[in-house]
Motif scaffolding. Structure first.
Motif, mmCIF file in Angstrom:
data_model
loop_
_atom_site.group_PDB
_atom_site.id
_atom_site.type_symbol
_atom_site.label_atom_id
_atom_site.label_comp_id
_atom_site.label_asym_id
_atom_site.label_seq_id
_atom_site.Cartn_x
_atom_site.Cartn_y
_atom_site.Cartn_z
ATOM 1 N N SER A 73 0.842 -1.193 0.000
ATOM 2 C CA SER A 73 0.000 0.000 0.000
ATOM 3 C C SER A 73 0.881 1.249 0.000
ATOM 4 O O SER A 73 1.889 1.302 0.698
ATOM 5 N N THR A 74 0.474 2.239 -0.765
ATOM 6 C CA THR A 74 1.184 3.515 -0.776
ATOM 7 C C THR A 74 0.461 4.569 0.074
ATOM 8 O O THR A 74 0.879 5.722 0.113
ATOM 9 N N ASP A 75 -0.614 4.158 0.773
ATOM 10 C CA ASP A 75 -1.367 5.102 1.603
ATOM 11 C C ASP A 75 -0.610 5.505 2.858
ATOM 12 O O ASP A 75 -0.654 6.658 3.276
ATOM 13 N N GLN A 76 0.059 4.568 3.512
ATOM 14 C CA GLN A 76 0.818 4.807 4.743
ATOM 15 C C GLN A 76 2.188 4.169 4.580
ATOM 16 O O GLN A 76 2.293 3.054 4.070
ATOM 17 N N PHE A 77 3.232 4.842 5.071
ATOM 18 C CA PHE A 77 4.566 4.259 5.016
ATOM 19 C C PHE A 77 5.494 5.004 5.957
ATOM 20 O O PHE A 77 5.249 6.147 6.307
ATOM 21 N N LYS A 78 6.534 4.323 6.397
ATOM 22 C CA LYS A 78 7.552 4.916 7.253
ATOM 23 C C LYS A 78 8.772 5.302 6.428
ATOM 24 O O LYS A 78 9.381 6.325 6.653
ATOM 25 N N PHE A 79 9.159 4.449 5.500
ATOM 26 C CA PHE A 79 10.299 4.689 4.620
ATOM 27 C C PHE A 79 9.854 4.487 3.183
ATOM 28 O O PHE A 79 8.922 3.742 2.909
ATOM 29 N N GLY A 80 10.569 5.073 2.262
ATOM 30 C CA GLY A 80 10.229 4.897 0.854
ATOM 31 C C GLY A 80 8.851 5.449 0.572
ATOM 32 O O GLY A 80 8.464 6.468 1.111
ATOM 33 N N GLY A 81 8.091 4.766 -0.223
ATOM 34 C CA GLY A 81 6.774 5.254 -0.565
ATOM 35 C C GLY A 81 5.691 4.223 -0.418
ATOM 36 O O GLY A 81 4.613 4.372 -0.970
#
Length: 168
Positions: A73-81
Motif C-alpha cells: 500500500s502507498t497510503d501509509q509508510f515509514k520509509f520509501g513510498g
C-alpha cells in the motif's frame, strides 16, 4: 545530515541500512554492514500500490506467500513510498519453515515498524499476532503480540512459552 548517493540500480542485496528514492523504485545506501550475513529475512515492503509481491533482500532469499488480502500500500509508510497492508481479516505474509528462524541462546534482533489502525481490537481476547513461527511453544520459536498498547515477545521453551520482553 548525510545525503546518500545512488550506488546501484537494483534492489539492495548487501545491507540493512538502506535509503529509498522518492519514487520508491531504487534502494541505495551503505553497502558495508558487517552483520548482513546473519540476516534471516529482510523485507522492505516496497512496490506498486496493490502489489502482492514481497521480496526477501537477505542472503537467505526466502520466498514469501501472501494469504488473504495482504498487499503493498502507498497510503501509509515509514520509509520509501509504500508498506505492507493487513486489513485484520485473515491476512498473513509467510515463508516456508526454516532453521534460520529458530532462536538459539545468542543475542538476536527482531526489528519492524508497525502502525495499527486501532489498538483496541484483536483476536483471541484482544491479542493480535504480529510475527510468529508456526508453533511458538516449540523450543527456540518465538512470537510477537500486541494487546492494547502493549507489545509482548514470547519464546518457546518446548511445550510452553514465556514472555521475554514486554512494553506496556
Amino acid at each position: 545530515t548525510h545525503t546518500p548517493t545512488q550506488t546501484s540500480t537494483k534492489a539492495i542485496q548487501t545491507n540493512l541500512i538502506a535509503y529509498y528514492d522518492a519514487n520508491n523504485t531504487e534502494t541505495t545506501g551503505d553497502l558495508s554492514d558487517a552483520n548482513y550475513s546473519d540476516v534471516s529475512l529482510l523485507l522492505h515492503m516496497n512496490g506498486a500500490d496493490g502489489s502482492t509481491t514481497f521480496t526477501d533482500s537477505s542472503s537467505a532469499n526466502q520466498t514469501m506467500t501472501v494469504v488473504g488480502g495482504t498487499n503493498v500500500s502507498t497510503d501509509q509508510f515509514k520509509f520509501g513510498g509504500s508498506s505492507a497492508y493487513f486489513d485484520g481479516s485473515g491476512d498473513i505474509l509467510k515463508s516456508a519453515s526454516s532453521s534460520n528462524f529458530t532462536l538459539g541462546t545468542d543475542d538476536f534482533t527482531i526489528e519492524f515498524w508497525y502502525r495499527p489502525d486501532d489498538l483496541s481490537t484483536g483476536t483471541d481476547g484482544g491479542w493480535r499476532s504480529l510475527i510468529a513461527t508456526n508453533n511458538y511453544t516449540d523450543s527456540g520459536s518465538f512470537a510477537v503480540y500486541q494487546n492494547g498498547a502493549g507489545l509482548y515477545v514470547y519464546r518457546g521453551t518446548g511445550g510452553s512459552s514465556s514472555v521475554i520482553m514486554s512494553d506496556t
